[in-house]
Design an enzyme around this catalytic site. Structure first.
Site, PDB file in Angstrom:
ATOM      1  N   GLY A  15      -4.342  -8.094  18.876  1.00 27.00           N
ATOM      2  CA  GLY A  15      -4.831  -6.831  19.415  1.00 27.00           C
ATOM      3  C   GLY A  15      -5.637  -6.032  18.394  1.00 27.00           C
ATOM      4  N   ARG A  19      -6.514   2.473  19.326  1.00 29.06           N
ATOM      5  CA  ARG A  19      -5.921   3.803  19.474  1.00 29.06           C
ATOM      6  C   ARG A  19      -5.240   4.295  18.201  1.00 29.06           C
ATOM      7  NH1 ARG A  19      -2.404   3.692  24.822  1.00 29.06           N
ATOM      8  NH2 ARG A  19      -2.617   1.428  24.693  1.00 29.06           N
ATOM      9  N   LYS A  26      -3.558  -2.739  13.676  1.00 27.60           N
ATOM     10  CA  LYS A  26      -2.327  -2.102  14.137  1.00 27.60           C
ATOM     11  C   LYS A  26      -1.091  -2.801  13.610  1.00 27.60           C
ATOM     12  CE  LYS A  26      -1.216  -2.719  18.463  1.00 27.60           C
ATOM     13  NZ  LYS A  26      -1.130  -2.562  19.930  1.00 27.60           N
ATOM     14  N   ASN A 373       6.775   3.774 -23.106  1.00 22.47           N
ATOM     15  CA  ASN A 373       6.711   2.342 -22.878  1.00 22.47           C
ATOM     16  C   ASN A 373       5.300   1.797 -22.688  1.00 22.47           C
ATOM     17  OD1 ASN A 373       6.690   3.880 -20.493  1.00 22.47           O
ATOM     18  ND2 ASN A 373       7.275   2.123 -19.247  1.00 22.47           N
ATOM     19  N   TYR A 374       4.281   2.660 -22.640  1.00 19.32           N
ATOM     20  CA  TYR A 374       2.939   2.200 -22.290  1.00 19.32           C
ATOM     21  C   TYR A 374       1.932   2.758 -23.279  1.00 19.32           C
ATOM     22  CZ  TYR A 374      -1.188   1.361 -19.310  1.00 19.32           C
ATOM     23  OH  TYR A 374      -2.398   0.954 -18.801  1.00 19.32           O
TER      24      TYR A 374
END
Length: 451
Positions: A15, A19, A26, A373-374
């Protein structure tokens, strides 16, 4: 189910879903953290389907990718032209010709149908039916196909546009789902014509065709809420609401306490143990398990997390994917944990971020602690040993290890490993200048007066 009897499930997912007013198909919209297609695949699989076919529309590689992600063994077939539901099912002709014992037809936009309902359709086949169709008593039957029954048999399903006044007065309506005896499925589907108001090949005509072939055709009834379809955003929200209501009742029936059930939101795979207490306004994303006796305080958000027995979370806590909390841990207000293993009895009480870390049993993490940590390119790990004490407002710059029993002074920025049972203090030395503040204020007032 009859032992050894195979089952083919055909999921109709072609489908357009116009709408929904969306660039996304969908069936890829989500309910309870899982795509609508994913709900259908999970339900038929749980009902014993050992072969899966997903019927998609042309140029829908995204739908095919989702199907393969969730069910790598599924066949993907394309309905090149839209000529009705029976035509869509026949797109799976190759699989239908393999001679499965049962054939289930499901729709990817009816996400609330239970596996037990699909199993019930299979059970009707095993009791001798050639066609079993699922119906429901509609509050408002307008637009639905009607079930015409006589003496316990389903004689026909008549589409609303083709029904006369007497037939339209029937409130027993078609839910769309159907089961066909695999020995007859292909001959039934190939015999369906398109002499109707839409000039389409209706799957519903399988009932009349089956009866002409001498087969038993039966109707099974499900609650209207279970078979509701999703065609627009409002219906998606309604389906979500019904799922949540169902899941809340299941959680409470299994021994959890929900203080304000209507404010708690579960994912499709949330697992809640006994004697768990869940306060208001808690959201569970996908992949969460909560063990017996845990408490989830208000306004907490959990996703991809494992909460151990008798742990306490929140209020206002966020557990992100990879948070693994052992028994008796305490994670307090405004704490975020990600990809971290938190040991038994650990306390992380407030205003803290723990990411990419291991924290040993009975450690104490003070307020305002951050695992850094980054570095902009790579994630690094912080290891905190058993019984360690991290003072408030500390930054632990990974990769770094704090030894068991070590003590980190408040306000420290730790960039090197700390041995077990050591004290680490990494902050500027405090300097005091007697009378400086009074002199500063006096000078400032004099400058202001001179302006």
């Amino acid at each position: 189910m009859q032992p050894g009897r195979t089952c083919l499930a055909i999921i109709l997912a072609a489908g357009e879903g116009t709408r929904m007013k969306s660039t996304r198909p969908k069936v890829l919209h989500e309910m309870a953290g899982r795509s609508l297609l994913g709900h259908a695949l999970a339900a038929v699989s749980a009902a014993g389907a050992d072969s899966l076919v997903v019927v998609i529309g042309p140029d829908r590689a995204d739908v095919a990718a989702e199907a393969r992600r969730l069910a790598p063994q599924a066949r993907i077939v394309v309905q090149a032209e839209r000529k009705g539901t029976a035509h869509a099912v026949l797109a799976a002709r190759e699989s239908l010709a393999e001679g499965h014992g049962d054939v289930l037809v499901a729709f990817a936009d009816t996400p609330l149908v239970r596996s037990e309902t699909f199993a019930g359709l299979r059970g009707a086949l095993h009791r001798g039916a050639g066609v079993a169709a699922l119906g429901f008593e509609a509050r408002d039957p307008t637009g639905y196909g009607r079930f015409v029954t006589r003496d316990g048999q389903l004689e026909a399903i008549v589409e609303h546009k083709d029904a006369d006044a007497a037939t339209r007065a029937i409130t027993l309506c078609n839910a769309g789902l159907m089961a066909l005896d695999g020995k007859h499925a292909l001959t039934i589907l190939e015999a369906i014509g398109n002499t109707n108001a839409q000039n389409e090949y209706y799957l519903t005509d399988a009932v009349e065709v089956g009866r002409r072939q001498g087969l038993t055709t039966v109707a099974l009834i499900a609650p209207e809420a279970e078979v509701q379809g999703v065609n627009d955003r409002a219906q998606l929200a309604a389906a979500e609401a019904d799922f949540q209501k169902r899941r809340r009742l299941e959680a409470m029936a299994a021994g959890a306490t929900l203080v304000a059930p209507e404010t708690v939101f579960f994912s499709h795979d949330t697992r809640i143990g006994r004697d768990v207490l869940i306060e208001p306004n808690v959201v569970f994303g996908p992949g969460v398990s909560v063990a017996d006796g845990a408490v989830i305080h208000a306004f907490s958000h959990l996703e991809g997390a494992c909460v151990g027995a008798n742990a306490t979370i929140g209020p206002y806590a966020r557990l992100r994917p990879g948070a693994d909390l052992a028994e008796g841990t305490k994670v307090g207000n405004f704490v975020e944990i990600k990809a971290a293993k938190i040991g038994e009895g650990v306390k992380v009480n407030h205003l803290t971020y723990i990411g990419d870390a291991e924290v040993g049993a009975n450690a104490n993490i003070g307020a305002g602690t951050i695992t850094c940590n980054y570095d902009g390119f790579f994630k690094s790990k912080t290891i905190i040993g058993e019984g360690a004490f991290i003072g408030s407002n500390s930054a632990l710059v990974a990769p770094v290890t704090i030894g068991a029993g070590a003590y980190v002074g408040s306000g420290s920025v730790i960039t090197r490993d700390v041995p077990p049972d050591a004290l680490a203090v990494a902050r500027g030395r405090q300097i005091e200048r007697q009378g400086w503040a009074a002199a500063f204020r006096a000078a400032a007032r004099a400058r202001k007066a001179a302006v």
